[in-house]
Design a protein around this motif. Structure first.
Motif, PDB file in Angstrom:
ATOM      1  N   GLU A 126       5.641  -1.999   7.048  1.00  0.00           N
ATOM      2  CA  GLU A 126       5.484  -3.149   8.068  1.00  0.00           C
ATOM      3  C   GLU A 126       6.149  -3.025   9.103  1.00  0.00           C
ATOM      4  OE1 GLU A 126       4.651  -6.692   6.137  1.00  0.00           O
ATOM      5  OE2 GLU A 126       6.501  -6.899   5.547  1.00  0.00           O
ATOM      6  N   THR A 151      -5.572   1.556  10.012  1.00  0.00           N
ATOM      7  CA  THR A 151      -5.339   0.598   8.812  1.00  0.00           C
ATOM      8  C   THR A 151      -6.502   0.848   7.572  1.00  0.00           C
ATOM      9  OG1 THR A 151      -6.814  -0.960  10.064  1.00  0.00           O
ATOM     10  CG2 THR A 151      -4.817  -1.527  10.169  1.00  0.00           C
ATOM     11  N   GLY A 178      -8.015   2.561   4.625  1.00  0.00           N
ATOM     12  CA  GLY A 178      -7.692   3.335   3.246  1.00  0.00           C
ATOM     13  C   GLY A 178      -6.193   3.049   2.690  1.00  0.00           C
ATOM     14  N   SER A 179      -6.123   3.703   1.560  1.00  0.00           N
ATOM     15  CA  SER A 179      -4.767   3.321   0.807  1.00  0.00           C
ATOM     16  C   SER A 179      -3.439   3.648   1.535  1.00  0.00           C
ATOM     17  CB  SER A 179      -4.732   4.075  -0.484  1.00  0.00           C
ATOM     18  OG  SER A 179      -4.750   5.358  -0.327  1.00  0.00           O
ATOM     19  N   GLN A 180      -3.580   4.755   2.590  1.00  0.00           N
ATOM     20  CA  GLN A 180      -2.255   5.465   3.239  1.00  0.00           C
ATOM     21  C   GLN A 180      -2.467   4.568   4.565  1.00  0.00           C
ATOM     22  OE1 GLN A 180      -1.249   7.357   0.221  1.00  0.00           O
ATOM     23  NE2 GLN A 180       0.051   7.471   1.931  1.00  0.00           N
ATOM     24  N   GLY A 181      -3.179   3.498   4.573  1.00  0.00           N
ATOM     25  CA  GLY A 181      -3.358   2.995   6.107  1.00  0.00           C
ATOM     26  C   GLY A 181      -2.202   1.787   6.235  1.00  0.00           C
ATOM     27  N   ALA A 182      -2.018   1.537   7.503  1.00  0.00           N
ATOM     28  CA  ALA A 182      -0.953   0.544   7.957  1.00  0.00           C
ATOM     29  C   ALA A 182      -1.553  -0.803   7.435  1.00  0.00           C
ATOM     30  CB  ALA A 182      -0.968   0.524   9.455  1.00  0.00           C
ATOM     31  N   GLY A 235      -2.915  -4.527   7.326  1.00  0.00           N
ATOM     32  CA  GLY A 235      -3.478  -4.969   8.647  1.00  0.00           C
ATOM     33  C   GLY A 235      -2.597  -6.075   9.386  1.00  0.00           C
ATOM     34  N   TYR A 286      -8.112  -6.684  17.674  1.00  0.00           N
ATOM     35  CA  TYR A 286      -8.370  -6.286  16.134  1.00  0.00           C
ATOM     36  C   TYR A 286      -8.606  -7.767  15.318  1.00  0.00           C
ATOM     37  CZ  TYR A 286      -7.633  -4.816  11.241  1.00  0.00           C
ATOM     38  OH  TYR A 286      -7.944  -4.342   9.940  1.00  0.00           O
ATOM     39  N   ARG A 329      -2.375   0.078  -5.252  1.00  0.00           N
ATOM     40  CA  ARG A 329      -2.669   0.013  -4.020  1.00  0.00           C
ATOM     41  C   ARG A 329      -1.719  -0.848  -3.070  1.00  0.00           C
ATOM     42  NH1 ARG A 329      -7.577   0.921  -1.410  1.00  0.00           N
ATOM     43  NH2 ARG A 329      -7.662   0.297   0.455  1.00  0.00           N
ATOM     44  N   SER A 388      -0.926  -0.875   0.354  1.00  0.00           N
ATOM     45  CA  SER A 388      -1.167  -0.942   1.849  1.00  0.00           C
ATOM     46  C   SER A 388      -2.404  -0.808   2.403  1.00  0.00           C
ATOM     47  CB  SER A 388      -0.231   0.041   2.444  1.00  0.00           C
ATOM     48  OG  SER A 388      -0.219  -0.240   3.897  1.00  0.00           O
ATOM     49  N   GLY A 389      -2.618  -0.706   3.807  1.00  0.00           N
ATOM     50  CA  GLY A 389      -4.064  -0.798   4.185  1.00  0.00           C
ATOM     51  C   GLY A 389      -4.546  -1.983   4.630  1.00  0.00           C
ATOM     52  N   GLY A 390      -5.502  -2.160   5.876  1.00  0.00           N
ATOM     53  CA  GLY A 390      -6.087  -3.195   6.165  1.00  0.00           C
ATOM     54  C   GLY A 390      -7.269  -3.627   5.448  1.00  0.00           C
ATOM     55  N   GLY A 391      -7.687  -4.848   5.555  1.00  0.00           N
ATOM     56  CA  GLY A 391      -9.015  -5.394   4.683  1.00  0.00           C
ATOM     57  C   GLY A 391      -8.540  -5.858   3.493  1.00  0.00           C
ATOM     58  N   TYR A 393       6.721   3.539  -1.314  1.00  0.00           N
ATOM     59  CA  TYR A 393       5.939   3.710  -0.077  1.00  0.00           C
ATOM     60  C   TYR A 393       6.030   5.408   0.383  1.00  0.00           C
ATOM     61  CZ  TYR A 393       5.319  -1.226  -0.250  1.00  0.00           C
ATOM     62  OH  TYR A 393       5.156  -2.485  -0.560  1.00  0.00           O
ATOM     63  N   GLU A 394       6.840   6.213  -0.206  1.00  0.00           N
ATOM     64  CA  GLU A 394       6.938   7.517   0.481  1.00  0.00           C
ATOM     65  C   GLU A 394       6.174   8.428  -0.129  1.00  0.00           C
ATOM     66  OE1 GLU A 394      10.909   8.261  -0.093  1.00  0.00           O
ATOM     67  OE2 GLU A 394      11.768   6.527   1.186  1.00  0.00           O
ATOM     68  N   VAL A 395       5.219   7.979  -1.201  1.00  0.00           N
ATOM     69  CA  VAL A 395       4.292   9.281  -1.787  1.00  0.00           C
ATOM     70  C   VAL A 395       2.902   8.742  -1.501  1.00  0.00           C
ATOM     71  CG1 VAL A 395       6.028   9.611  -3.769  1.00  0.00           C
ATOM     72  CG2 VAL A 395       4.317   7.776  -3.967  1.00  0.00           C
ATOM     73  N   LYS A 396       2.318   9.669  -1.605  1.00  0.00           N
ATOM     74  CA  LYS A 396       0.713   9.579  -1.586  1.00  0.00           C
ATOM     75  C   LYS A 396       0.104   8.543  -2.833  1.00  0.00           C
ATOM     76  CE  LYS A 396      -1.362  13.426   0.974  1.00  0.00           C
ATOM     77  NZ  LYS A 396      -1.636  12.255   1.972  1.00  0.00           N
ATOM     78  N   HIS A 397      -1.029   8.111  -2.337  1.00  0.00           N
ATOM     79  CA  HIS A 397      -1.536   7.083  -3.254  1.00  0.00           C
ATOM     80  C   HIS A 397      -2.976   7.471  -3.258  1.00  0.00           C
ATOM     81  CE1 HIS A 397       2.099   4.749  -2.125  1.00  0.00           C
ATOM     82  NE2 HIS A 397       1.744   4.096  -3.060  1.00  0.00           N
ATOM     83  N   ASP A 398      -3.607   6.658  -4.333  1.00  0.00           N
ATOM     84  CA  ASP A 398      -4.944   6.370  -4.598  1.00  0.00           C
ATOM     85  C   ASP A 398      -5.564   7.796  -5.015  1.00  0.00           C
ATOM     86  OD1 ASP A 398      -6.645   4.103  -4.123  1.00  0.00           O
ATOM     87  OD2 ASP A 398      -7.846   5.344  -3.099  1.00  0.00           O
ATOM     88  N   ALA A 446      -3.287  -9.883   2.806  1.00  0.00           N
ATOM     89  CA  ALA A 446      -1.900  -9.813   3.743  1.00  0.00           C
ATOM     90  C   ALA A 446      -0.870 -10.259   2.909  1.00  0.00           C
ATOM     91  CB  ALA A 446      -2.269 -10.434   4.898  1.00  0.00           C
ATOM     92  N   VAL A 483       0.508  -7.710   0.455  1.00  0.00           N
ATOM     93  CA  VAL A 483       1.133  -6.331   1.039  1.00  0.00           C
ATOM     94  C   VAL A 483       2.490  -6.878   1.652  1.00  0.00           C
ATOM     95  CG1 VAL A 483       1.112  -5.158   3.240  1.00  0.00           C
ATOM     96  CG2 VAL A 483      -1.006  -5.561   1.942  1.00  0.00           C
ATOM     97  N   LYS A 484       2.533  -8.153   1.983  1.00  0.00           N
ATOM     98  CA  LYS A 484       4.115  -8.656   2.557  1.00  0.00           C
ATOM     99  C   LYS A 484       4.916  -8.862   1.217  1.00  0.00           C
ATOM    100  CE  LYS A 484       5.981 -11.722   5.767  1.00  0.00           C
ATOM    101  NZ  LYS A 484       5.754 -12.993   6.249  1.00  0.00           N
ATOM    102  N   ARG A 533       6.595  -5.431  -0.529  1.00  0.00           N
ATOM    103  CA  ARG A 533       7.462  -4.767   0.066  1.00  0.00           C
ATOM    104  C   ARG A 533       8.892  -5.502  -0.276  1.00  0.00           C
ATOM    105  NH1 ARG A 533       7.329  -0.555   2.861  1.00  0.00           N
ATOM    106  NH2 ARG A 533       9.503  -0.881   2.914  1.00  0.00           N
TER     107      ARG A 533
END
Lengths: 296, 430
Positions: free
Chosen positions: A151, A234, A236-240, A242, A250, B190, B192-195, B250-255, B389, B392-393, B396
């Motif tokens: 972030e 943003t 999916g799982s590799q997304g930024a 939100g 947005y 999981r 990261s990501g929005g929503g 955070y440096e590897v692929k996910h899901d 949100a 996610v914070k 980290r």
């Protein structure tokens, strides 16, 4: 055509244009302003007049504060960066180098590509495992950068994309301005002993002011309205995350479509409209002020 | 005379074209989905078959990614132009149901649901004592694990982790490091990501710790159900996995992508991943297990079905197509081609289970397994997104490790925001 008829014709044409402007531009803004005073949902379950409550809530809404801060950061970084880079590119285009047109085309392509497609390409480039950027960094022994998921840097990743997308377009606008500067001014500067820098500083830049103003206004308006890259990046799982990349549009989108808070989203929209209007007014005022001082 | 002839020719032409047009006109039935893998592999096949049986009908199958689908539906309902058949989740449709925008299910469908649909799915289609819509498939979160990696780590490939303690221990043994950094995650979380996705994936751990996202109060209202020891344990587990045991980063692929690429050993997801794996790594040797236990066992489900809007252009035909989709052929195509689990319990799925034995986990729900789902209240999406949100914070923050005050503060702030939303909507209960 008689004088009266001509006047009528001109009046009707002007009236028609104003009418269209009113219907397509002003009416939606006024409607948005009206809805912003309601607790209003998309399907009509709620429609209650609540006065300034949406605006008051905005002042206390952490998400809106984050969105406002991020949007201002996007504008503050992307606009000067894009404009300066575009100007440098335009100077390069304006030389007599070989393959000039080819470079113009290459830099212009991102501008004509749909933003969604561009965002998808960058999403891949930012991928922590397979992304092109991290691959290049690995040549220098640099650890993979979590461009989107961290972030602290996610917003800058969006800004990089935005600058890349628009720099070529603004460069073409600057090029048009540069090519419209009569050679005699530069020749006169040369005769007066001006070097390249002085010619640029005292001849080219002042004469480019109208184009610069146009580019500044367009670039800042578009930067204020940035949405699609944030939306795509943003996913999916590799997304930024939100909130890290939350910008005003947005946040409006989320309130309007996801949370079904139409009135609240309209209040946000109206605040954004005021900010952009104020920003544009200041830019015009500052530029006109300096024009008056310079006597150009 | 010439003029008369010309008129007659014109009339004949108009008449012929009119007849042709009438003959060619077909009723267009529209179905809209948010799951491309189902739309492509099930609805389109069913649509073609339906058209054969109904030559006067054309079935248009439209599909978008979930976010776009829901956005479009909101606009379509508002504009009074929804598709004839809407495929969506029970929690997304709730506000349209409350607004009276959906048709009640016909009597035969109600009877069919009572007889043939898994009872824990059917209950989500009841509103004010009536049934709306037709349950069709369900998403249940389970644990995916890579058997080859288990063998490589000296673990029994038929013995997935059953407790949190085992989950942590297994993840530590399965994680792989190269030059001091994580190259393969022991478990993919999981992060990261929005929503709302981040909160949705944290939810099962919260259930296992004895909590929930929205707790129902005595007055049938709600309040945040995670500002308690369960919330603490679930968040603490994530922080420890990330910053103490370092089995994810955070440096590897996910899901699902990471699992298909064999870059993670375990992760939690719904049945659709089996379809994804068939397409992206058909030779992957993997198992699916019920989620591990902490204070209890449990998971989260999401329910999806078909609805016919009041404003549908062809409501009778829409219900007809929904009935058509209940045929065993399409029920079997669901798990076979898309990986999603249908909710009809009178179909013999043995063929599908023979081909993809891992799916059996999704068909078994032990009695002590706590299965939670969305409540269907209107601000639920906002609550989940805003909780996400905070999470996610928090994820980290390495300084939350061995920092109970810090974790409590995160939970307190998140719960306060959730409760504020509930109060705003008049849904908060003490």
């Amino acid at each position: 055509m008689g004088k009266v008829n001509r006047t009528l014709f001109v009046f009707s044409v002007v009236f028609f244009l104003y009418f269209l402007f009113g219907i397509l531009r002003l009416a939606p803004i006024l409607q948005m302003f009206r809805i912003s005073f309601y607790d209003f949902d998309l399907i009509g379950l709620r429609k209650e007049f609540i006065g300034f409550r949406n605006y008051i809530e905005l002042f206390h809404d952490t998400n809106f504060h984050i969105a406002l801060r991020n949007t201002l950061l996007v504008v503050a970084i992307s606009v000067p960066t894009t404009v300066i880079l575009a100007f440098i590119l335009a100077l390069f285009y304006n030389t007599k180098l070989r393959l000039r047109s080819f470079y113009q085309l290459i830099y212009f392509i991102p501008a004509i590509m749909p933003t969604a497609a561009v965002s998808l390409i960058w999403r891949w480039m930012y991928d922590p495992g397979y992304g092109l950027l991290n691959y290049v960094l690995s040549w220098f022994g640099i650890r993979p950068v979590p461009w989107l998921v961290d972030e602290r840097i996610a917003l800058y990743s969006v800004i990089i994309l935005w600058v890349w997308k628009w720099v070529g377009y603004y460069a073409i606008l600057f090029l048009v301005g540069l090519q419209n500067i009569p050679e005699m001014y530069k020749d006169a500067a040369k005769v007066d002993g001006a070097n390249w820098w002085q010619s640029l500083r005292y001849v080219t830049l002042p004469l480019l002011k109208p184009v610069t103003l146009f580019v500044l206004i367009i670039a800042s308006t578009w930067a204020f309205r940035i949405f699609v890259p944030v939306y795509i990046l943003t996913l999916g799982s590799q997304g930024a995350p939100g909130n890290a990349v939350r910008v005003i549009v947005y946040d409006m989108y989320e309130n309007y479509f996801v949370y079904d808070r139409v009135g609240y989203a309209c209040a946000e929209g109206f605040v954004l409209f005021l900010i952009v209007a104020l920003f544009t007014f200041l830019q015009l005022k500052l530029t006109r002020g300096s024009e008056a001082e310079g006597g150009t | 005379m010439k003029g008369k002839c010309l008129w007659m020719v014109c009339l004949a032409l108009v008449f012929t074209l009119g007849i042709y047009d009438l003959a060619g006109a077909k009723t267009v039935l529209t179905i809209q989905s948010g799951y491309p893998e189902i739309a492509e592999n099930v609805y389109k096949i069913a649509a073609a078959d339906f058209e054969k049986e109904h030559p006067d009908v054309t079935v248009k199958v439209a599909y978008y990614n979930l976010r776009d689908h829901e956005q479009k539906l909101a606009m379509q309902f508002a504009a009074g132009t929804p598709p004839d058949v809407v495929e969506t989740s029970t929690y997304f449709i709730a506000k349209f149901l409350a607004a009276g925008m959906l048709q009640e299910a016909p009597a035969d469908i109600v009877e069919y649901i009572e007889k043939n649909v898994m009872p824990y799915a059917a209950k989500f289609y009841k509103y004010n004592g009536n049934i709306y819509g037709m349950p069709y498939f369900i998403g249940i979160i389970a644990l995916y694990y890579n058997k080859d990696m288990f063998i490589e780590a000296g673990l029994d490939p038929d013995r997935p982790p059953r407790t949190w303690e085992e989950l942590i221990g297994f993840a530590c043994r399965l994680a792989k490091y190269e030059k001091g950094r994580l190259a393969r995650s022991g478990i993919s979380l999981r992060l990261s990501g929005g929503g709302s996705g981040v909160a949705e994936k944290w939810w099962p751990f919260l259930i296992q710790a004895g909590g929930t996202i929205l707790e129902k109060t005595a007055d049938s209202k709600y309040r945040a159900g995670f500002y308690n020891q369960a919330g603490f344990d679930a968040l603490d587990l994530y922080i420890k996995l990330l910053h103490l045991y370092k089995v994810d980063s955070y440096e590897v692929k996910h899901d699902a992508e990471a699992f298909a690429l064999e870059q993670t050993a375990m992760f939690e997801r719904g049945a659709w991943v089996t379809g994804y794996l068939k397409e992206h790594n058909p030779d992957l040797n993997y198992g699916i297990a019920l989620l591990p236990q902490y204070k209890q066992r449990g998971t989260v489900t999401a329910n999806f079905g078909f609805y016919v809007p009041q404003a549908a252009k062809n409501p009778d035909l829409a219900w007809e197509f929904i009935r058509f989709l209940q045929r065993p052929k399409y029920q079997l195509l669901m798990p076979e081609k898309s990986g999603w689990i249908p909710v009809r319990n009178d179909v013999d799925y043995s063929g599908v289970l023979k081909e993809t034995p891992q799916l059996a986990t999704f068909f078994e729900t032990p009695e002590d397994y706590v299965v939670e789902s969305y409540t269907g209240i209107s601000p639920e999406n906002e609550i989940m997104t805003k909780l996400a949100a905070h999470l996610v914070k928090a994820y980290r923050q390495a300084n939350l490790l061995d920092n109970p005050e810090g974790i409590w503060k995160v939970l307190e702030q998140a719960a306060a925001e959730v409760n504020e939303i509930l109060k705003r909507e008049g849904l908060y209960g003490e």
